[in-house]
Design an enzyme around this catalytic site. Structure first.
Site, mmCIF file in Angstrom:
data_model
loop_
_atom_site.group_PDB
_atom_site.id
_atom_site.type_symbol
_atom_site.label_atom_id
_atom_site.label_comp_id
_atom_site.label_asym_id
_atom_site.label_seq_id
_atom_site.Cartn_x
_atom_site.Cartn_y
_atom_site.Cartn_z
ATOM 1 N N GLU A 1 0.888 -1.168 0.000
ATOM 2 C CA GLU A 1 0.000 0.000 0.000
ATOM 3 C C GLU A 1 0.921 1.212 0.000
ATOM 4 O O GLU A 1 1.518 1.559 1.020
ATOM 5 C CB GLU A 1 -0.909 -0.025 1.222
ATOM 6 C CG GLU A 1 -2.055 0.969 1.151
ATOM 7 C CD GLU A 1 -1.749 2.250 1.892
ATOM 8 O OE1 GLU A 1 -1.432 3.248 1.195
ATOM 9 O OE2 GLU A 1 -1.829 2.280 3.118
ATOM 10 N N SER B 1 -12.399 4.247 3.602
ATOM 11 C CA SER B 1 -11.768 3.092 4.237
ATOM 12 C C SER B 1 -12.605 2.562 5.386
ATOM 13 O O SER B 1 -13.075 3.321 6.240
ATOM 14 C CB SER B 1 -10.376 3.472 4.752
ATOM 15 O OG SER B 1 -9.779 2.382 5.418
#
Length: 511
Positions: free
Chosen positions: A279, A473
């Site tokens: 990520e 998220s």
């Protein structure tokens, strides 16, 4: 604003929370040793490094400055623990993970205090991160129970085919300072639920939250060696990272951080062909179309941009405003920005804490100078702020307009409370502008046109899109980027845990 010394922290917490808390309760989670094989240990070399409060530059404590030998030892312990941990049923692992999650929730105030102490984010945000981080453990505990294979008819009558999903083994994890709890639980929760064991190298700026999580894992009776944390300074990060990426016993490497560092780790991990989850950096577009609800868009930008003082990978980086709505949006934004309080994260009402270090402040000053040189207009903020003794690195929430794609703010990830605004004419123009970068983590846009919502969501080259929404998220949704923003997905239904499972095909001959 007065400086908060460690003896005053509890009094501030009492004023911010209705929950009673003794003056030393958070200290019961403060650990000054690394956690390996269920034991609190020093570095083999006997050395340590300091952890500072970024709000005032004061020393919090010192933790072990471990090296390659310590990382290798931690991996060996994790490998031994793996054989027993993989042998537990998913329900047995889930029960232990649920216990860990409950303890994290129970100690929310103490964990939040530690996080603000070493990271600087406002205490309210730290509390939010503790809850957010705990959600991943709860989610993956249940995901582990739902892992299944398939049974298939073979190509001939006497054959049956079925698939198994099995844990990969020891997983090496390198986590960032901006979310010192949630980035650990999102990775380790998935791996542990899958039956893997983990060795974590937390960021050198924020090791205390990681160590506190280890204490709670031990209290939850996770077996020794299942969860290990190796602490090290910036000067030893490369050697520890090299062990995690090249040791043959490590089967998976998960990293959250910059794209440049991710590329280096990928190259190292290729030597043993490890599975990787990356990520990496972002350069998120935030688009406001003429049809948008401007008040909603301003509120969304405030929420997404200034969280953690703008130091998140999914922060809006390039703010694209359609010309007809641009001035109205900027005027409302500047009004809100003028009301924001910059200060120590323990002070009531603080909305923006310190930048993590001097390098972050210098980067903002460089980006702002470049913007001015290229004709940008500073509409709000634009300066460093002195808080207390002035030892911390604070920066005003800043709005700059009139920028073009030649500006550094267009090309670089800002990672701070600087809003860089650009204007556009048409949908086609802004999609081209938004996609004009090599990374693709998140993107956001506001529009009241349903057809446009579908079109633009599909056309943005990013892994996550917020449509009239600034928070993308959660434990439920897959989290991952496109292109140079990374590989793989964390969290989500099936996706996050699948990263840590190997697929095996079994062909059974019935004859």
């Amino acid at each position: 604003m007065r400086l908060l010394l460690s003896s005053q922290i509890a009094r501030t917490l009492l004023s911010l929370s209705s929950r009673a808390m003794s003056s030393s309760s958070y200290k019961s989670l403060l650990r000054e040793k690394a956690f390996v094989n269920g034991q609190w240990v020093n570095a083999a070399n006997g050395e340590s490094f300091p952890v500072y409060n970024p709000a005032n530059g004061e020393l919090v404590c010192k933790v072990p400055d471990m090296g390659a030998a310590d990382a290798t030892a931690a991996i060996a312990h994790a490998q031994v623990a793996f054989e027993a941990w993989r042998g537990k049923t998913p329900s047995q692992r889930a029960a232990l993970l649920h216990s860990w999650e409950r303890l994290i929730q129970d100690r929310c105030e103490d964990l939040a205090a530690l996080m603000t102490l070493e990271n600087g984010k406002p205490l309210a945000e730290s509390r939010g991160e503790v809850a957010y981080g705990a959600s991943f453990i709860r989610w993956f505990a249940e995901e582990g129970i739902r892992v299944t294979g398939q049974t298939l008819q073979g190509p001939t009558p006497d054959k049956r085919i079925f698939t198994l999903k099995q844990p990969q083994g020891v997983c090496g994890m390198i986590t960032p300072w901006n979310f010192p709890a949630a980035m650990i639980t999102r990775k380790a929760g998935a791996a542990l639920a899958a039956g893997c064991t983990v060795v974590i190298k937390p960021a050198e700026d924020t090791p205390l939250t990681a160590l506190a999580l280890c204490q709670l894992a031990a209290d939850a009776l996770l077996p020794p060696g299942a969860l290990n944390v190796v602490t090290c300074s910036r000067s030893r990060a490369a050697e520890v990272g090299r062990v995690l990426t090249t040791d043959p016993a490590v089967k998976h490497v998960s990293f959250t951080g910059s794209t440049d560092t991710g590329k280096l780790l990928l190259a190292q991990a290729s030597s043993t062909v490890k599975r990787v989850t990356m990520e990496l950096g972002g350069n998120a577009p935030f688009i406001v179309f003429d049809s948008a609800d401007v008040d909603k868009a301003v509120a969304g930008l405030i929420q997404a941009k200034f969280r953690n003082t703008g130091q998140t990978c999914v922060c809006p980086n390039r703010i694209f405003l359609q010309r007809r709505v641009s001035q109205k949006f900027l005027a409302k934004l500047c009004e809100r920005v003028a009301e924001m309080k910059v200060g120590d994260g323990f002070e009531a009402g603080t909305q923006l804490g310190p930048l993590i270090n001097a390098a972050a402040e210098s980067k903002l000053e460089r980006l702002l100078a470049d913007a001015k040189q290229r004709g940008g207009r500073v509409l709000a903020g634009g300066q460093s702020v002195k808080v207390g003794s002035g030892a911390g690195h604070f920066f005003q929430p800043t709005v700059v307009s009139g920028l073009g794609r030649d500006s550094a703010c267009f090309r670089e990830e800002i990672f701070g409370p600087l809003v860089a605004a650009f204007e556009f004419d048409s949908e086609a123009d802004v999609v081209e502008l938004a996609n004009d970068c090599r990374v693709g983590l998140a993107g956001y846009f506001y529009s009241a046109d349903v057809g446009q919502c579908w079109r633009v969501a599909e056309q943005l080259n990013v892994g996550m899109v917020g449509v009239n929404e600034s928070m993308v998220s959660s434990c439920i949704a897959p989290f991952g980027g496109w292109n140079e923003s990374g590989l793989g997905s964390e969290s989500g239904v099936g996706y996050g845990i699948e990263e840590y499972l190997n697929l095996k095909t079994v062909v059974l001959n019935l004859a």
